[in-house]
Design a protein around this motif. Structure first.
Motif, PDB file in Angstrom:
ATOM      1  N   LEU A 134      -3.589  16.166   8.484  1.00 11.63           N
ATOM      2  CA  LEU A 134      -2.748  16.284   7.360  1.00 11.63           C
ATOM      3  C   LEU A 134      -1.833  15.206   6.515  1.00 11.63           C
ATOM      4  CD1 LEU A 134      -3.517  17.766   4.179  1.00 11.63           C
ATOM      5  CD2 LEU A 134      -2.545  19.584   4.942  1.00 11.63           C
ATOM      6  N   PRO A 135      -1.088  15.532   7.027  1.00 16.07           N
ATOM      7  CA  PRO A 135       0.246  14.710   6.247  1.00 16.07           C
ATOM      8  C   PRO A 135       0.271  12.873   6.609  1.00 16.07           C
ATOM      9  CG  PRO A 135       0.951  15.016   8.909  1.00 16.07           C
ATOM     10  CD  PRO A 135      -0.304  16.144   8.644  1.00 16.07           C
ATOM     11  N   ILE A 136      -0.490  12.918   7.707  1.00 15.34           N
ATOM     12  CA  ILE A 136      -1.615  11.423   8.086  1.00 15.34           C
ATOM     13  C   ILE A 136      -1.880  10.974   6.918  1.00 15.34           C
ATOM     14  CG2 ILE A 136      -2.624   9.487   9.222  1.00 15.34           C
ATOM     15  CD1 ILE A 136      -1.383  10.953  12.192  1.00 15.34           C
ATOM     16  N   TYR A 137      -3.087  11.753   6.636  1.00 14.19           N
ATOM     17  CA  TYR A 137      -4.505  12.019   5.527  1.00 14.19           C
ATOM     18  C   TYR A 137      -3.374  11.586   4.302  1.00 14.19           C
ATOM     19  CZ  TYR A 137      -7.625  12.856   1.803  1.00 14.19           C
ATOM     20  OH  TYR A 137      -9.062  12.881   0.540  1.00 14.19           O
ATOM     21  N   LEU A 138      -2.300  12.648   3.918  1.00 11.52           N
ATOM     22  CA  LEU A 138      -1.400  11.887   2.539  1.00 11.52           C
ATOM     23  C   LEU A 138      -0.684  11.042   2.365  1.00 11.52           C
ATOM     24  CD1 LEU A 138      -0.760  16.422   2.123  1.00 11.52           C
ATOM     25  CD2 LEU A 138      -2.476  14.720   1.145  1.00 11.52           C
ATOM     26  N   THR A 139      -0.089   9.794   3.720  1.00 10.03           N
ATOM     27  CA  THR A 139       0.994   8.877   3.522  1.00 10.03           C
ATOM     28  C   THR A 139      -0.056   7.855   3.548  1.00 10.03           C
ATOM     29  OG1 THR A 139       1.309   9.489   5.998  1.00 10.03           O
ATOM     30  CG2 THR A 139       2.569  10.781   4.161  1.00 10.03           C
ATOM     31  N   HIS A 140      -1.295   7.468   4.096  1.00  7.64           N
ATOM     32  CA  HIS A 140      -1.421   6.441   4.799  1.00  7.64           C
ATOM     33  C   HIS A 140      -2.011   5.508   3.568  1.00  7.64           C
ATOM     34  CE1 HIS A 140      -5.524   7.856   4.368  1.00  7.64           C
ATOM     35  NE2 HIS A 140      -6.605   6.791   3.902  1.00  7.64           N
ATOM     36  N   VAL A 141      -2.617   6.731   2.434  1.00  9.91           N
ATOM     37  CA  VAL A 141      -2.692   5.334   1.046  1.00  9.91           C
ATOM     38  C   VAL A 141      -1.988   5.261   1.088  1.00  9.91           C
ATOM     39  CG1 VAL A 141      -3.734   5.826  -0.759  1.00  9.91           C
ATOM     40  CG2 VAL A 141      -4.778   7.640   1.014  1.00  9.91           C
ATOM     41  N   TYR A 142      -0.970   5.626   0.380  1.00  7.71           N
ATOM     42  CA  TYR A 142       0.581   4.838  -0.203  1.00  7.71           C
ATOM     43  C   TYR A 142       0.929   3.328   0.842  1.00  7.71           C
ATOM     44  CZ  TYR A 142       0.367   8.573  -2.562  1.00  7.71           C
ATOM     45  OH  TYR A 142       0.761  10.194  -3.053  1.00  7.71           O
ATOM     46  N   ILE A 143       0.596   4.239   2.247  1.00  7.12           N
ATOM     47  CA  ILE A 143       0.990   2.575   3.368  1.00  7.12           C
ATOM     48  C   ILE A 143       0.697   1.573   2.790  1.00  7.12           C
ATOM     49  CG2 ILE A 143       1.427   2.060   5.489  1.00  7.12           C
ATOM     50  CD1 ILE A 143       2.327   5.129   5.595  1.00  7.12           C
ATOM     51  N   TYR A 144      -0.995   1.938   3.489  1.00  9.54           N
ATOM     52  CA  TYR A 144      -2.135   1.115   3.140  1.00  9.54           C
ATOM     53  C   TYR A 144      -2.455  -0.048   1.945  1.00  9.54           C
ATOM     54  CZ  TYR A 144      -6.331  -1.740   2.573  1.00  9.54           C
ATOM     55  OH  TYR A 144      -7.127  -2.811   2.791  1.00  9.54           O
TER      56      TYR A 144
END
Length: 315
Positions: free
Chosen positions: A249-259
């Motif tokens: 869940l935290p990976i799902y919610l943070t990866h978009v901003y990082i990419y």
């Protein structure tokens, strides 16, 4: 299903989702992106049907489902809105923002908050409450299954209206409901049906990539895709996949901003796209581990219950 196996599946699905959000590896409207979206996200709605720990239908359990989904939803929605407003350089439309927040519509979230990926949280929350009711009341299971089947015969225009106007992602949650029912029934009936489903997935994938798949094939893709995944589960029992799945869940919610930040600086080539994909996974994983290591932040953003979140207000 064992917790470790669940984590492996979540990790694998999370990788597929990150690939689908990578605009270089899987450009928007590309065949690869469309292919991934025929099954990968829906599999997250099928997976809970294989869990053994069914909970009672109580106000406390319903509340915990809401807190676990809506608190991170509110936090990341506010952050996304702030980033979107900053980069767009204009004041957001209050009515549009409110509609996007309440409905959890992908279209409205994209238009008013800049990102559509947040739809998952309110929709999964609604789905989890529906499943909780179905687990405890047989009549609810029957009713929701029938209603879920009906959604597949709703005309496209009416379906889009419901997606963009009904609150809490209820239409999509209801549509995905029957997939889990079918998979759980098949596996309880005969476990070897997973190999039949896996074979069907390979065939449907062939039809997709040759341009011969029809509407019925697309509808069956989530079931066949999930069966394929659990058929290759022994191959997915890797520590690094389980590690990603534990923080899905935290990976799902943070990866978009990082990419999206990486997309501003990396060249638009496949090599750099793959490199950006790997960097995104690594940074999102590290950020997620840090969030969970700092107990205050974890309870603030990803509380397991209202009691846990409420305890923060004492400080």
């Amino acid at each position: 299903m064992l917790k470790q196996d669940s984590s492996s599946i979540k990790g694998f699905l999370t990788i597929l989702i990150i690939i689908g959000h990578n605009h270089i590896v899987a450009p928007q409207s590309s065949p690869l992106m469309a292919y991934l979206y025929t099954f990968h996200v829906v599999c997250f709605f099928i997976l809970p049907w294989l869990y053994d720990n069914r909970k009672e239908l109580t106000i406390n359990n319903i509340g915990n489902i809401i807190y676990r989904n809506w608190i991170p939803y509110m936090i990341f929605f506010a952050f996304s809105l702030g980033v979107f407003t900053l980069f767009e350089g204009k004041h957001p439309n209050a009515a549009g923002v409110f509609s996007a927040f309440v409905t959890g519509s992908q279209k409205l979230l994209k238009e008013n908050a800049g990102f559509f990926f947040l739809w998952f949280l309110p929709t999964f929350c609604t789905f989890s409450i529906l499943k909780l009711g179905a687990d405890n009341k047989k009549w609810m299971l029957c009713l929701l299954t029938v209603l879920s089947i009906i959604t597949f015969w709703v005309p496209w225009r009416e379906a889009e209206w419901m997606k963009n106007n009904l609150p809490f992602g209820i239409y999509v949650a209801l549509r995905y409901f029957v997939y889990g029912v079918i998979v759980s029934l098949m596996l309880r009936w005969m476990e070897w049906t997973k190999y039949v489903g896996a074979t069907a997935f390979v065939w449907l994938s062939y039809l997709y990539w040759t341009g011969n798949i029809n509407w019925y094939g697309i509808v069956m893709m989530p079931i066949a895709g999930f069966m394929f995944i659990i058929s290759i589960l022994p191959l997915l029992r890797m520590k690094w996949l389980r590690a990603i799945g534990n923080y899905s869940l935290p990976i799902y919610l943070t990866h978009v901003y990082i990419y999206n930040a990486l997309e501003l600086v990396v060249p638009n080539t496949m090599v750099w796209g793959v490199l950006a994909l790997i960097i995104t996974v690594i940074i999102a994983y590290i950020a997620s581990v840090i969030i969970y290591k700092i107990d205050f932040i974890r309870k603030l953003v990803f509380p397991r219950s209202f009691k846990e979140w409420k305890g923060l207000l004492k400080f």
